[in-house]
Design an enzyme around this catalytic site. Structure first.
Site, PDB file in Angstrom:
ATOM      1  CB  CYS A 100      -2.515   6.781   5.834  1.00  0.00           C
ATOM      2  SG  CYS A 100      -1.628   7.074   4.283  1.00  0.00           S
ATOM      3  CB  CYS A 129      -0.925  -0.015   1.212  1.00  0.00           C
ATOM      4  SG  CYS A 129      -2.118   1.350   1.245  1.00  0.00           S
ATOM      5  CB  CYS A 130       3.790   2.259   2.056  1.00  0.00           C
ATOM      6  SG  CYS A 130       3.117   2.509   3.714  1.00  0.00           S
ATOM      7  CB  CYS A 170      -1.259   2.964   8.829  1.00  0.00           C
ATOM      8  SG  CYS A 170      -1.885   1.858   7.529  1.00  0.00           S
ATOM      9  CB  CYS A 194       5.933   5.067   4.461  1.00  0.00           C
ATOM     10  SG  CYS A 194       7.014   6.392   3.876  1.00  0.00           S
TER      11      CYS A 194
END
Length: 250
Positions: free
Chosen positions: A204, A123-124, A207, A230
């Site tokens: 985010c 995702c990062c 998280c 990240c």
């Protein structure tokens, strides 16, 4: 002068910059590097988080036209987006660029928006690392706000470092919490609105959690996971995602 980004910027070149400019501090350091070393080829990467105002204030003092890159992952706190706008106006920054992930990358790898639950690293990678790599095209150096006191993983952070052919400048690496707070007060800088609610390191909303009193300031990031970064501060030469298969990057 270091090579352009078409060449390799290595650890030896980073050490040379430390020898040449390590005696400088604050806005004087930023001004020298921006104008003498990387004229027109230096950017700031800022999260507009709880400690960002000090670095951005020094940048504005050195040269308010230095480009500031802000990664809007699509999962940022609304308070962070408003804080970005507040600080931009307050400091007189003239080139703040909001960088977003590529729509095709999101459609291919995170169509439901829940990739952070399945694979936080992936995702990062698509929401931060890939967009930043694209945004840094044309820049030979970038400035970060990282500090040694923030986490044990940053305890040996250098002033200058080589990263994937570029140089990374960490002008606040040696600053401690007391000096940072004193600078906030001296410059009358506005605080991130979530800080007083216990959010000490903000990324985010998916998280990021509140930090327990006395805990590592970054302990609220990816809580309960081994993950501590990240990916944008992991060398492009050694990052496992740097050579990830197309299915991950899509």
């Amino acid at each position: 002068m270091p090579p352009s980004h078409t060449s390799s910027f290595d650890a030896e070149a980073a050490a040379d910059l430390t020898r040449r400019y390590g005696h400088l501090d604050g806005a004087a350091l930023l001004r020298a590097v921006a104008h003498e070393v990387f004229p027109g080829r230096l950017a700031v990467v800022s999260s507009f988080g709880t400690e960002s105002a000090v670095l951005l204030s020094l940048v504005a003092e050195a040269d308010p036209a230095i480009p500031v890159l802000f990664l809007d992952t699509g999962k940022m706190f609304g308070e962070t987006l408003r804080y970005r706008d507040t600080l931009t106006g307050h400091l007189g920054l003239t080139d703040v660029r909001t960088i977003r992930p590529d729509a095709a990358d999101l459609a291919g790898a995170d169509a439901d928006g829940l990739l952070f639950q399945r694979d936080a690293d992936a995702c990062c990678h698509i929401r931060k690392t890939l967009p930043l790599d694209r945004a840094l095209d044309g820049f030979d150096g970038w400035i970060t706000g990282r500090k040694r006191f923030q986490a044990s993983t940053r305890a040996a952070l250098p002033l200058f470092e080589a990263d994937g052919g570029r140089v990374k400048l960490n002008p606040l690496a040696s600053w401690d919490r007391e000096r940072l707070d004193a600078e906030f007060a001296r410059r009358a800088l506005p605080r991130h609105p979530l800080e007083e609610d216990g959010f000490l390191s903000i990324g985010c909303y998916t998280c990021t959690e509140r930090v327990a009193p006395g805990a590592d300031p970054r302990s609220g990031r990816w809580a309960g996971q081994a993950k501590t970064e990240c990916g944008i501060h992991v060398s492009r030469l050694s990052s496992p995602t740097a050579s990830a298969p197309a299915s991950l990057d899509a």
